[in-house]
Design a protein around this motif. Structure first.
Motif, PDB file in Angstrom:
ATOM      1  N   ASN A   1       2.556   0.310   8.111  1.00 17.18           N
ATOM      2  CA  ASN A   1       2.686  -0.982   7.437  1.00 17.18           C
ATOM      3  C   ASN A   1       1.812  -1.114   6.198  1.00 17.18           C
ATOM      4  O   ASN A   1       1.977  -2.077   5.445  1.00 17.18           O
ATOM      5  CB  ASN A   1       2.347  -2.112   8.415  1.00 17.18           C
ATOM      6  CG  ASN A   1       3.261  -2.117   9.620  1.00 17.18           C
ATOM      7  OD1 ASN A   1       4.443  -1.765   9.513  1.00 17.18           O
ATOM      8  ND2 ASN A   1       2.734  -2.508  10.778  1.00 17.18           N
ATOM      9  N   GLN A   2       0.880  -0.198   5.960  1.00 22.99           N
ATOM     10  CA  GLN A   2      -0.041  -0.287   4.838  1.00 22.99           C
ATOM     11  C   GLN A   2      -0.679   1.082   4.611  1.00 22.99           C
ATOM     12  O   GLN A   2      -0.450   2.018   5.372  1.00 22.99           O
ATOM     13  CB  GLN A   2      -1.128  -1.334   5.096  1.00 22.99           C
ATOM     14  CG  GLN A   2      -2.110  -0.989   6.196  1.00 22.99           C
ATOM     15  CD  GLN A   2      -1.551  -1.160   7.576  1.00 22.99           C
ATOM     16  OE1 GLN A   2      -1.106  -2.250   7.924  1.00 22.99           O
ATOM     17  NE2 GLN A   2      -1.544  -0.101   8.373  1.00 22.99           N
TER      18      GLN A   2
ATOM     19  N   GLY B   1       0.601  -3.398  -2.328  1.00 20.71           N
ATOM     20  CA  GLY B   1      -0.077  -2.329  -1.611  1.00 20.71           C
ATOM     21  C   GLY B   1      -1.321  -1.878  -2.348  1.00 20.71           C
ATOM     22  O   GLY B   1      -1.626  -2.334  -3.456  1.00 20.71           O
TER      23      GLY B   1
ATOM     24  N   ARG C   1      -4.035  -4.720   3.716  1.00 26.16           N
ATOM     25  CA  ARG C   1      -3.416  -3.775   2.791  1.00 26.16           C
ATOM     26  C   ARG C   1      -4.004  -2.371   2.952  1.00 26.16           C
ATOM     27  O   ARG C   1      -3.432  -1.406   2.481  1.00 26.16           O
ATOM     28  CB  ARG C   1      -3.637  -4.229   1.343  1.00 26.16           C
ATOM     29  CG  ARG C   1      -3.045  -5.603   1.032  1.00 26.16           C
ATOM     30  CD  ARG C   1      -1.519  -5.555   0.959  1.00 26.16           C
ATOM     31  NE  ARG C   1      -0.978  -6.833   0.525  1.00 26.16           N
ATOM     32  CZ  ARG C   1      -0.638  -7.813   1.353  1.00 26.16           C
ATOM     33  NH1 ARG C   1      -0.794  -7.646   2.667  1.00 26.16           N
ATOM     34  NH2 ARG C   1      -0.142  -8.950   0.888  1.00 26.16           N
TER      35      ARG C   1
ATOM     36  N   GLN D   1      -8.664  -7.759   2.347  1.00 29.86           N
ATOM     37  CA  GLN D   1      -7.581  -6.780   2.293  1.00 29.86           C
ATOM     38  C   GLN D   1      -7.732  -5.692   3.353  1.00 29.86           C
ATOM     39  O   GLN D   1      -6.821  -4.894   3.540  1.00 29.86           O
ATOM     40  CB  GLN D   1      -7.540  -6.115   0.901  1.00 29.86           C
ATOM     41  CG  GLN D   1      -7.713  -7.043  -0.280  1.00 29.86           C
ATOM     42  CD  GLN D   1      -6.723  -8.189  -0.283  1.00 29.86           C
ATOM     43  OE1 GLN D   1      -5.547  -8.008   0.010  1.00 29.86           O
ATOM     44  NE2 GLN D   1      -7.203  -9.388  -0.632  1.00 29.86           N
TER      45      GLN D   1
ATOM     46  N   GLY E   1       0.585   2.907   0.691  1.00 29.54           N
ATOM     47  CA  GLY E   1       1.413   3.140   1.863  1.00 29.54           C
ATOM     48  C   GLY E   1       1.241   4.502   2.489  1.00 29.54           C
ATOM     49  O   GLY E   1       1.854   4.788   3.539  1.00 29.54           O
TER      50      GLY E   1
END
Length: 588
Positions: free
Chosen positions: A533-534, A347, A504, A424, A376
């Protein structure tokens, strides 16, 4: 434009010649060969006329000389054609390289600089202004050298034959470039102003075209049409000013060339009548010398004539180079110049200390900022327009430079390889951009398509709701600027592209701002579900859904004035409660 600036631009233009140097040398070699061939042609023609008229030699005896003369005619035409081809190839190579350099520079400075000017002005710079350099490299530069070499060859040939005729040409030759330069300096300045007016007009017209619906809504279409007509008329007047100066330089050249040739003709006329007796090295003025001089006199000025014909190309190129050289030479701070490729599999966490976001020219946009965004975590960024929200997203995207510290998982962002960092990220903005040819290619740009995953993201983003109505489904061709799709459909495709990418860090800049109610709800629900999810950062002006986010950052005057979740912010007397109160008053 100052003379020093003109000289600087001409030096810059000549430096760019290196990108087409091979073809330039071929063009110059062909031009020199053509000039030498002219000397052979004139010598043969004068020899034949002397032999036929004075010496009384039979035509049959002179057949080899006639064949050589016709061969010279043919070869001269062939060399001219090949020279044009080589010059065109040289100009094409240079223009292609300049466009590549400009595009690389635009990619380097990023969208923040690109959006600072109208799209029409960039299009003018990239297409029309670079295109107007073609004749400068293809014709003017080779001809400038030939305008020196060809007359020198002719003088070297003429002085041993008749020094008086050669001296007349030598004395009158410098007058032509002198007066042409005086006219040309005015043409260069007029051309520069013309390019500036064209860039403004292009940007003005494109902006009005984009806002045509708004102009019609407020009944301003006719008034704006009148303004465009006025601007077009002013541009037409500037264009005619450039053309007048270009014709003036040609007229100056023709005048002095005609006077010089006439003086040569008068000299030989009076010499044959016995009124003049000099210039012949005590051998008399022969018919051969007269024919040779009169044949070569127009050819002596022909390179200068052609240079005068192409002289406007120099003025055009100088005017076009002004904006291009200024942009390419302007100092721009690099957002990212690193080479590190950190591991982001766990992450992305962001930490900023005394972060000041600046423009590529170094002007502060926002800051100082001190913030921490854990891996996150989902943050909603709010605040009035101009508070610095978009600048923060731009610096996180790697599009703006910064001062202070901005670390990603403990690594300075400026030290990370730009291409690695872009992999990313996923981003959804207010205005969807669909650059690829088909719908599938816009969702999966790299071509490595997972059919099951593609089907899932199309369902999540709501693309499947209109997919069946498209003529070829996922293979449907997207028109320029997605003209065959509604704004809501185009935005759903952009959302599907962001969802398909395994990122990410998800950056969202008011993704539902330009959508109708149902489309906005669908897009927001899909992105809200994807935000878990990120690490996610959302810019929004909607205050009714903030409880869905882990934390709220409120920005004022380029700084984070307040932060926390919605419940904690409501318990504090601060900017957040004041913002809510203003929104309620506005609704009432």
């Amino acid at each position: 434009m100052k003379t020093s600036r003109q000289q600087e631009l001409l030096r810059w233009l000549k430096k760019q010649r290196v990108y087409g140097n091979v073809w330039f040398r071929v063009s110059l070699l062909l031009g020199v060969s053509g000039a030498l061939l002219i000397l052979c042609q004139a010598w043969l023609l004068a020899t034949l006329l002397q032999a036929l008229i004075v010496d009384g030699v039979s035509r049959a005896t002179l057949l080899p000389q006639f064949l050589l003369l016709f061969s010279c005619f043919f070869l001269r035409g062939l060399l001219v054609w090949l020279r044009e081809k080589a010059g065109f190839a040289s100009g094409c190579a240079i223009r292609k390289k300049l466009r590549q350099i400009l595009l690389d520079k635009l990619e380097e400075v990023g969208p923040a600089v690109i959006y600072g000017r109208p799209a029409g002005s960039w299009a003018t710079l990239l297409l029309e202004q670079i295109e107007d350099m073609q004749d400068y490299y293809a014709r003017y530069l080779p001809q400038m050298l030939l305008a020196v070499l060809a007359p020198c060859f002719i003088l070297i040939l003429l002085f041993p034959v008749n020094w008086a005729a050669a001296l007349i040409l030598l004395v009158t030759a410098p007058l032509i470039p002198l007066f042409m330069a005086l006219a040309g300096m005015g043409a260069a300045e007029a051309s520069r102003r013309n390019f500036q007016a064209l860039a403004r007009l292009s940007g003005y017209f494109l902006d009005r075209l984009k806002g045509l619906d708004t102009l019609r809504l407020f009944s301003q279409a006719e008034a704006e049409t009148g303004r465009i007509q006025t601007a077009s008329a002013r541009f037409r007047e500037r264009t005619m000013e450039v053309l007048r100066l270009a014709f003036l330089s040609s007229a100056v050249l023709e005048f002095f060339a005609s006077v010089s040739i006439a003086v040569v003709a008068v000299y030989f006329g009076f010499s044959y009548l016995g009124e003049l007796d000099f210039g012949h090295y005590n051998a008399g003025v022969s018919l051969f010398a007269g024919f040779l001089s009169l044949i070569l006199a127009p050819e002596f000025f022909q390179p200068l004539r052609e240079l005068g014909t192409f002289y406007h190309a120099k003025a055009q190129a100088t005017g076009a180079a002004d904006t291009l050289e200024t942009f390419l030479a302007a100092p721009h701070l690099q957002p990212q110049t690193g080479t590190l490729t950190p591991d982001f599999s766990a992450g992305i966490a962001i930490a900023a200390v005394d972060l000041i976001i600046v423009t590529p020219q170094g002007t502060p946009l926002a800051g100082p900022l001190n913030l921490t965004l854990d891996a996150g975590k989902r943050v909603a960024l709010i605040g009035q327009s101009g508070a610095g929200k978009t600048s923060l997203l731009n610096v996180l995207s790697g599009y703006l430079p910064y001062q202070g510290s901005l670390k990603i998982n403990g690594v300075e962002l400026r030290d990370i390889l730009p291409a690695w960092w872009q992999q990313q990220l996923a981003w959804v903005g207010q205005n969807p951009h669909l650059p690829a040819a088909t719908l599938r290619e816009n969702i999966v740009p790299d071509g490595a398509c997972d059919p099951l995953r593609l089907q899932q993201v199309c369902a999540q983003a709501g693309v499947d709701e209109f997919l069946a109505r498209l003529p070829a489904g996922l293979e449907s061709v997207i028109d320029e600027q997605a003209a065959n799709l509604s704004v809501g459909q185009a935005q759903r495709i952009a959302v599907a592209r962001a969802l398909y990418k395994s990122c990410r860090l998800l950056l969202l800049d008011e993704p539902g701002a330009s959508l109708d109610g149902p489309s906005e709800r669908h897009v927001n629900q899909a992105l809200l579900a994807a935000s878990f999810n990120q690490t996610t950062l959302l810019i929004t002006h909607r205050l009714d859904q903030l409880e869905e986010w882990d934390e709220i950052w409120l920005m004022q005057n380029g700084r984070i004035a307040q932060q926390g979740n919605k419940a904690s912010l409501l318990q504090q007397d601060g900017p957040f409660k004041a913002l809510l109160a203003r929104r309620k008053e506005a609704l009432l």
